[in-house]
Scaffold this active site. Structure first.
Site, PDB file in Angstrom:
ATOM      1  CG  HIS A 105      -2.053  -1.018   1.037  1.00 40.39           C
ATOM      2  ND1 HIS A 105      -1.816  -2.374   1.098  1.00 40.39           N
ATOM      3  CD2 HIS A 105      -3.368  -0.884   0.789  1.00 40.39           C
ATOM      4  CE1 HIS A 105      -2.947  -3.019   0.913  1.00 40.39           C
ATOM      5  NE2 HIS A 105      -3.905  -2.146   0.718  1.00 40.39           N
ATOM      6  CD1 TRP A 158     -17.819 -19.097  12.144  1.00 35.55           C
ATOM      7  CD2 TRP A 158     -16.788 -20.726  11.003  1.00 35.55           C
ATOM      8  NE1 TRP A 158     -17.282 -19.975  13.068  1.00 35.55           N
ATOM      9  CE2 TRP A 158     -16.650 -20.993  12.393  1.00 35.55           C
ATOM     10  CE3 TRP A 158     -16.223 -21.622  10.088  1.00 35.55           C
ATOM     11  CZ2 TRP A 158     -15.963 -22.100  12.884  1.00 35.55           C
ATOM     12  CZ3 TRP A 158     -15.546 -22.721  10.579  1.00 35.55           C
ATOM     13  CH2 TRP A 158     -15.417 -22.952  11.953  1.00 35.55           C
ATOM     14  CE  LYS A 159     -15.069 -18.175  15.936  1.00 35.92           C
ATOM     15  NZ  LYS A 159     -14.171 -18.453  17.100  1.00 35.92           N
ATOM     16  CG  ASP A 192      -3.441  -1.679   8.939  1.00 37.03           C
ATOM     17  OD1 ASP A 192      -4.586  -1.955   8.539  1.00 37.03           O
ATOM     18  OD2 ASP A 192      -2.604  -1.064   8.257  1.00 37.03           O
TER      19      ASP A 192
END
Length: 339
Positions: free
Chosen positions: A45, A226-227, A174
């Protein structure tokens, strides 16, 4: 990979952004943040993201002439419209305004709608923590990850940031809601390496550590299965709710590329009005020391807390130069001399 000095990278990125149409102040701010991100080891980034940012400016998906506008003020909370402007400058305005509100009220919340990719989300957590404030920030995105149990993309990877000030350094998390962000996949692929843990599925539905096939299939793995999928969905809903902005389905319909049209949330807390600055520093240090005293698992040399390694990475890259991919560096250099 070659190494480039901080100031050389910053000035090259700044020229590229000026050529792409940003005003001088915007170009300088964005170049600083991109270079800081690469210097801190978040290469995906930092420099690596510049060519796509320039592409979006040329396409009009990011508006160089846009300025954020305050839409509503509700005591400790404000809603702003980013008008598709550069995500970095929109986000910096939002976190600074949230800190001002927190200094007045103990807590401040700024919701920024209709923005664009904020690049490294951790930049805004670090900015707050280095000024003695705690922060929780997140953004929604276009769909780029399947919901748990699905094959096609329906969920954003919706990066989430938390920061708590402390000594010897802030605790800063982050993370994307995917096990690995697409930026991490790109960096790993450019190095010719594999992921240390499976990061998604190939086009045949097989879990893999190879970044290229995951990028091709777009079946990145949610963090925590799934969490992570559920967390991403609710972050999207809350971001759209608080900003009265777009959720992922509406961002997808815009068709303007990664992060454009995003809804972003910046919550800041003033420790001085809670337990006090001294309490906060002692608490953060006790947590850091406790984590560092862990018995390392097999093959691990040391156990660290979120944000701990970033300072040493920054110092090393300032001393020896920032590692860059040769192809990406040449591309940005060309953008800096174009026109």
């Amino acid at each position: 990979m070659m190494r480039i000095a901080f100031e050389e990278m910053k000035s090259t990125v700044e020229r590229a952004l000026l050529n792409a149409g940003l005003a001088a102040e915007q170009a300088a701010i964005c170049a600083q943040i991109h270079t800081e991100s690469s210097c801190d080891g978040i290469y995906s980034h930092g420099l690596n993201r510049v060519p796509r940012f320039v592409e979006y400016l040329h396409k009009g998906w990011v508006r160089a002439d846009a300025r954020p506008e305050k839409i509503k003020a509700l005591s400790v909370m404000e809603i702003w419209d980013g008008h598709q402007g550069p995500g970095i400058t929109n986000a910096l305005l939002a976190i600074e305004r949230a800190m001002e509100l927190a200094k007045q009220h103990g807590i401040g919340l700024v919701a920024m709608r209709n923005s664009s990719h904020w690049m490294r989300g951790g930049s805004y957590g670090w900015r707050a923590a280095e000024q003695g404030m705690a922060a929780i920030c997140w953004t929604n995105t276009e769909s780029c990850m399947p919901a748990w149990g699905g094959k096609d993309t329906r969920v954003g990877n919706n990066p989430f940031v938390m920061a708590v000030p402390g000594k010897p350094g802030p605790l800063v998390l982050d993370m994307a809601m995917s096990q690995y962000s697409y930026g991490k996949l790109q960096v790993t692929r450019l190095k010719g390496e594999s992921l240390p843990y499976p990061g998604g599925y190939d086009q045949q539905g097989n879990l893999t550590c190879e970044p290229g096939p995951i990028e091709a299939s777009m079946r990145i793995l949610p963090a925590g299965y799934w969490k992570g999928s559920g967390f991403a969905i609710l972050l999207d809903a809350m971001a759209a709710l608080l900003s009265a902005g777009y959720a992922t389905p509406q961002i997808d319909r815009l068709g303007r590329g990664s992060g454009t049209g995003a809804s972003q949330i910046f919550m800041v807390f003033d420790p001085e009005q809670l337990g006090g600055g001294d309490f906060t520093e002692r608490m953060a240090q006790s947590i850091g020391d406790y984590v560092n005293s862990s018995q390392p698992a097999e093959g691990i040399s040391a156990v660290t807390w979120p944000g701990q390694r970033q300072r040493s990475t920054r110092e090393d890259n300032l001393r020896h130069g920032i590692p860059v991919d040769d192809g990406v560096w040449q591309q940005v250099q060309q953008l800096a001399i174009a026109g």
